[in-house]
Motif scaffolding. Structure first.
Motif, PDB file in Angstrom:
ATOM      1  N   ARG A  61       1.734  -0.272  -2.485  1.00  0.00           N
ATOM      2  CA  ARG A  61       2.622  -0.336  -3.652  1.00  0.00           C
ATOM      3  C   ARG A  61       3.697  -1.391  -3.414  1.00  0.00           C
ATOM      4  O   ARG A  61       4.170  -1.578  -2.281  1.00  0.00           O
ATOM      5  CB  ARG A  61       3.278   1.028  -3.866  1.00  0.00           C
ATOM      6  CG  ARG A  61       4.043   1.186  -5.160  1.00  0.00           C
ATOM      7  CD  ARG A  61       4.855   2.477  -5.156  1.00  0.00           C
ATOM      8  NE  ARG A  61       6.058   2.388  -4.352  1.00  0.00           N
ATOM      9  CZ  ARG A  61       6.298   3.117  -3.282  1.00  0.00           C
ATOM     10  NH1 ARG A  61       5.410   4.008  -2.865  1.00  0.00           N
ATOM     11  NH2 ARG A  61       7.429   2.971  -2.608  1.00  0.00           N
ATOM     12  N   TYR A  94       2.662  -3.979  -9.391  1.00  0.00           N
ATOM     13  CA  TYR A  94       1.346  -4.460  -9.799  1.00  0.00           C
ATOM     14  C   TYR A  94       0.425  -3.320 -10.238  1.00  0.00           C
ATOM     15  O   TYR A  94      -0.803  -3.445 -10.269  1.00  0.00           O
ATOM     16  CB  TYR A  94       0.686  -5.324  -8.719  1.00  0.00           C
ATOM     17  CG  TYR A  94       0.586  -4.737  -7.332  1.00  0.00           C
ATOM     18  CD1 TYR A  94      -0.373  -3.781  -7.010  1.00  0.00           C
ATOM     19  CD2 TYR A  94       1.424  -5.188  -6.308  1.00  0.00           C
ATOM     20  CE1 TYR A  94      -0.488  -3.271  -5.729  1.00  0.00           C
ATOM     21  CE2 TYR A  94       1.322  -4.698  -5.030  1.00  0.00           C
ATOM     22  CZ  TYR A  94       0.354  -3.740  -4.737  1.00  0.00           C
ATOM     23  OH  TYR A  94       0.239  -3.245  -3.452  1.00  0.00           O
ATOM     24  N   ARG A 115      -0.674  -0.378  -9.164  1.00  0.00           N
ATOM     25  CA  ARG A 115      -1.728   0.182  -8.312  1.00  0.00           C
ATOM     26  C   ARG A 115      -1.926   1.654  -8.665  1.00  0.00           C
ATOM     27  O   ARG A 115      -0.963   2.431  -8.734  1.00  0.00           O
ATOM     28  CB  ARG A 115      -1.319   0.058  -6.843  1.00  0.00           C
ATOM     29  CG  ARG A 115      -2.090   0.925  -5.873  1.00  0.00           C
ATOM     30  CD  ARG A 115      -3.514   0.480  -5.681  1.00  0.00           C
ATOM     31  NE  ARG A 115      -4.170   1.295  -4.653  1.00  0.00           N
ATOM     32  CZ  ARG A 115      -5.435   1.166  -4.296  1.00  0.00           C
ATOM     33  NH1 ARG A 115      -6.183   0.242  -4.875  1.00  0.00           N
ATOM     34  NH2 ARG A 115      -5.945   1.942  -3.362  1.00  0.00           N
ATOM     35  N   ASN A 139       6.127   0.286  -8.427  1.00  0.00           N
ATOM     36  CA  ASN A 139       4.689  -0.010  -8.496  1.00  0.00           C
ATOM     37  C   ASN A 139       4.449  -1.229  -9.401  1.00  0.00           C
ATOM     38  O   ASN A 139       3.788  -1.162 -10.437  1.00  0.00           O
ATOM     39  CB  ASN A 139       3.907   1.195  -9.011  1.00  0.00           C
ATOM     40  CG  ASN A 139       2.403   1.090  -8.750  1.00  0.00           C
ATOM     41  OD1 ASN A 139       1.943   0.143  -8.109  1.00  0.00           O
ATOM     42  ND2 ASN A 139       1.656   2.042  -9.254  1.00  0.00           N
ATOM     43  N   TYR A 156       2.007  -0.016   2.745  1.00  0.00           N
ATOM     44  CA  TYR A 156       0.557   0.162   2.835  1.00  0.00           C
ATOM     45  C   TYR A 156       0.289   1.282   3.834  1.00  0.00           C
ATOM     46  O   TYR A 156       0.924   1.356   4.886  1.00  0.00           O
ATOM     47  CB  TYR A 156      -0.132  -1.115   3.305  1.00  0.00           C
ATOM     48  CG  TYR A 156      -1.616  -0.918   3.597  1.00  0.00           C
ATOM     49  CD1 TYR A 156      -2.561  -1.086   2.588  1.00  0.00           C
ATOM     50  CD2 TYR A 156      -2.036  -0.533   4.860  1.00  0.00           C
ATOM     51  CE1 TYR A 156      -3.910  -0.882   2.850  1.00  0.00           C
ATOM     52  CE2 TYR A 156      -3.385  -0.324   5.138  1.00  0.00           C
ATOM     53  CZ  TYR A 156      -4.327  -0.499   4.122  1.00  0.00           C
ATOM     54  OH  TYR A 156      -5.655  -0.278   4.386  1.00  0.00           O
ATOM     55  N   ASN A 211      -2.715   4.636  -7.263  1.00  0.00           N
ATOM     56  CA  ASN A 211      -2.877   5.423  -6.039  1.00  0.00           C
ATOM     57  C   ASN A 211      -3.203   6.869  -6.396  1.00  0.00           C
ATOM     58  O   ASN A 211      -2.681   7.409  -7.367  1.00  0.00           O
ATOM     59  CB  ASN A 211      -1.588   5.370  -5.209  1.00  0.00           C
ATOM     60  CG  ASN A 211      -1.335   3.988  -4.654  1.00  0.00           C
ATOM     61  OD1 ASN A 211      -2.129   3.462  -3.886  1.00  0.00           O
ATOM     62  ND2 ASN A 211      -0.227   3.378  -5.054  1.00  0.00           N
TER      63      ASN A 211
END
Length: 799
Positions: free
Chosen positions: A735, A761, A763, A759, A677, A765
């Motif tokens: 991630r 789930y 996400r 990655n 994060y 970005n």
């Protein structure tokens, strides 16, 4: 009078020696018993007295003790402890061969070893186990050194998927990559998505972020010291892997058993080969003949020869290259005349390094390493257009841009250990630099164009001398103090600096220590970077009479705690200032051809970074991994940028979190997960827009252009208002990556199937942001996300 003189000599010199006992020195190497590979930073101590030392970066140790009974213990993470008891009655040379641990019980037989993280004076240093690099989830199934380093506190990553490093507020040029002691200037493949370092060829990786000892120099923010394997002295071995985008193979073994060994490791991608039929089919459908593609490769090789217990010689080399190429050919017949247009363009970049190293032991307390080295980084982009009429050349245009840096040098380091309380290092290094900061050539066969810009090469001499002492003060205090003097001569200008380095450790309890460090660092080369994705257009340039060198001052304090020789925890705070930072001026970039780089830059910039870093880590057992957290701020200031006010550095991240978990379910299966994060990157985005004076907006003609009496062809672009440079924050980045490795023993060796999910789930970005319009025609800020959920599979083997 003579009588009293001899009495004084006896009392001051002879009597203390008699009372303290005769001292002897035990010295030698610590190595892997199965391969002969030297073990760096292994702990060597006498369990009776508690006096000990550690091996240097070449596996050598020297320990002076009082004559008598000795219980020698040598330990290293992942190896069974070596033990030997004997009477020390003379200087003795010994080779300590440690057996790799096979079972969990063997791994944890290290209860009596010194608590290295707590007791070492060095702070802001992390050792990266190769096993962890190969165990954690991999991007596209490719194990990557730099992506693992990015998971450490204090280290920020660049754009998603890339392997750039931004350490404690510093830029990518402020990291010194050393491969067997030789600097690597471009550490990236595939536009920054992979690093040039092949984990199969590496034995040890050390990251130093602060508290730099005096033997390091030349960069402000970090040193990534990577040591190649020496080659198996005992038997022939091999390993390799086949992945989604690349394959690699490593071979090593003895040329003369226990005397001479070799290792060769190669890697290549095959995107170009797999995509070739598709590209040809597309070109054929469009009536074009041609081919395009991209690939990279790298090759590591090393030979190691042992002349005697005191003399060894090593020859190592690395060569890596990226190539992007596009070729096209079109044929046309008109009025019985045939025309053929050919074009070829491409990008090439890569490194070549070599090192010849000689290790020698003088007596039992003095070790030396002497090296000759060569490094060459070059980047070349070209475009060649040809026209043929009736099969004969009619016209040919050639454009070529070349930049690079070439080094020739040598270094010598001495490691002197007179007593266990002192480890003294001293030495020096010299580099002769040849800079080619952007040479452009434009030519044509009809001589209408024949120009060359910025063709002047820059020659520079760089050197440093250093001395340092790692010494003990009583039972609780240990310190490392040193001086690093460096010089740089270029264009008749001589820059030099004396850089103090000091760090100290106070042992509060056997399991808890307080540490502090201060260092000044100077850097004589700059990197002009124009891209956030690591394109090779980044330009290495030297300090000159117009552009002074960078320098920084960094202070750090911290605590280190060892929990039951299993987990360790560190908490560090740092404050760093940077001077003479350079960057492209507003509106300038790499793509301004024909303009000298020194006319494109802002110089005399100032920067500062400060923050807090936390690390909890476990390196042993079936469950291992770490949790890292960084709270930091980084900003820079230029007189002619952002109205002279400080602004956030592009990769300034207030919060950065990384969690890594590796769990060995059994000898056949292990699972791993990483979660990261980070606060969003700082960007410059317009907060409003307006038309120029006396202009009007015609919606029917489009959303961007205004019309007025002074507009070009009746229209001009809107004016955008920026609140400040890098005043906008992108959405936060996070991630989750997962992987599972399945190992199976075969008659010929071991095979491993690795399955990964990048990655997990999905996400989205941001890769980059841009202004567009929503479904209702309203202006909106949008983002491009290119790395969604990506599965991967790879097969690896060793024999």
């Amino acid at each position: 009078m003579k009588k009293w003189f001899f009495i004084a000599v006896f009392l001051l010199v002879i009597l203390p020696s008699v009372l303290s006992g005769q001292k002897y020195t035990i010295s030698g190497y610590v190595q892997d018993s199965t391969s002969g590979e030297k073990l760096i930073a292994a702990s060597v101590y006498d369990s009776l007295t508690g006096i000990g030392t550690s091996t240097n970066e070449y596996g050598f140790f020297s320990l002076t003790l009082t004559a008598g009974e000795l219980h020698l213990q040598v330990s290293y993470v992942g190896y069974a402890t070596f033990r030997d008891s004997f009477t020390l009655d003379s200087d003795r040379y010994i080779t300590c061969r440690l057996a790799p641990s096979i079972t969990l019980e063997e791994v944890i037989i290290t209860g009596n070893r010194p608590r290295d993280v707590v007791e070492n004076v060095q702070m802001s240093m992390v050792h990266i186990p190769i096993k962890d690099i190969k165990s954690i989830p991999m991007f596209m199934g490719e194990a990557d050194v730099i992506k693992t380093i990015q998971l450490m506190p204090g280290v920020q990553s660049g754009t998603e998927g890339t392997s750039g490093l931004y350490v404690r507020g510093g830029g990518p040029d402020q990291n010194l990559f050393l491969l067997d002691g030789v600097p690597i200037y471009n550490a990236n493949h595939l536009f920054g998505f992979f690093s040039v370092f092949n984990p199969d060829a590496i034995s040890n990786i050390t990251l130093t972020k602060g508290g730099f000892p005096a033997h390091y120099g030349g960069r402000l923010s970090s040193v990534i010291d990577i040591r190649l394997k020496e080659g198996n002295m005992k038997e022939f071995r091999g390993s390799g892997s086949i992945g989604v985008i690349s394959s690699k193979l490593t071979l090593e073994g003895p040329i003369i058993k226990d005397k001479t060994s070799f290792i060769v490791s190669a890697r290549r991608t095959y995107i170009d080969i797999l995509a070739r039929p598709i590209i040809r089919a597309i070109n054929k459908a469009n009536g074009v003949e041609g081919l395009s593609g991209y690939y990279f490769y790298d090759l590591n090789a090393k030979i190691n020869h042992k002349f005697s217990d005191r003399d060894r010689i090593y020859l190592s080399a690395y060569h890596g290259r990226d190539r992007l190429f596009i070729t096209n050919q079109q044929n046309l017949i008109e009025n019985d005349t045939s025309y053929q247009m050919r074009s070829e363009s491409g990008l090439y970049w890569g490194n070549l390094t070599t090192a010849l190293r000689w290790n020698h032991v003088y007596g039992s307390k003095l070790f030396s390493n002497t090296s000759l080295m060569y490094s060459n980084y070059r980047f070349d982009t070209f475009d060649d257009t040809q026209t043929l009429i009736n099969g004969k050349y009619d016209l040919n245009y050639i454009y070529d841009y070349f930049s690079g840096i070439e080094d020739f040098g040598g270094m010598i380091d001495f490691d002197y250990r007179p007593v266990p309380e002192h480890t003294i290092r001293f030495g020096g290094k010299y580099l002769y630099h040849l800079f080619s900061p952007g040479v452009e050539t434009v030519e044509s066969t009809d001589d209408s164009l024949n120009m060359q810009f910025n063709s002047k090469r820059i020659y520079a001499d760089e050197f440093y001398l250093y001395g340092e002492d790692n010494f003990q003060l009583g039972s609780r205090i240990r310190a490392n103090a040193g001086l690093h003097y460096s010089g740089f001569y270029v264009n008749g200008k001589y820059y030099h600096s004396l850089q103090p380095r000091i760090s100290g450790r106070l042992l509060i309890t056997p399991d808890l220590s307080f540490k502090a460090a201060f260092s000044r660092m100077d850097q004589y080369i700059h990197l002009l970077t124009n891209s956030t994705i690591g394109l090779p257009t980044d330009l290495w340039v030297p300090a000159t009479d117009r552009t002074p060198p960078l320098n920084s001052y960094q202070s750090a304090v911290g605590l280190a705690y060892n929990l039951k020789d299993s987990w360790y925890f560190t908490l560090e705070g740092f404050y760093k200032t940077m001077n003479n930072v350079i960057d492209y001026s507003e509106g300038s970039s790499f793509f301004e051809f024909g303009v000298d780089w020194e006319d494109k830059v802002e110089r005399d910039g100032r920067g500062r970074a400060y923050g807090l870093e936390f690390l909890a880590r476990r390196d042993e057992g079936r469950l291992r991994g770490w949790v890292g957290y960084t709270l930091s701020k980084a900003e820079v200031q230029f007189e002619n940028m952002n109205n002279g006010l400080p602004f956030p550095y592009t990769y300034d991240r207030r919060h950065d979190v990384s969690v890594v978990v590796i769990y060995e379910i059994s000898d056949r299966t292990d699972l791993s997960a990483t979660w990261v994060y980070g606060t969003g990157k700082a960007r410059s985005l317009a907060v409003s827009r307006y038309a120029p004076d006396n202009y009007y907006f015609n919606a029917a003609e489009g959303p961007y252009y205004y019309y007025g009496p002074y507009s070009y062809y009746g229209m001009d672009q809107e004016i955008q208002y920026f609140k400040g440079k890098n005043a906008y924050r992108e959405p936060a980045y996070h991630r989750l990556d997962l992987s599972i490795n399945r190992h199976k023993e075969k008659k010929w060796g071991t095979q491993t199937w690795s399955f990964g999910l990048y990655n997990a789930y999905n996400r989205q970005n941001p890769f980059y942001l841009f202004f567009g319009y929503d479904n209702y025609g309203n202006r909106a800020l949008k983002q491009m996300s290119i790395f969604m959920m990506i599965p991967s599979i790879s097969y690896s083997f060793n024999f």
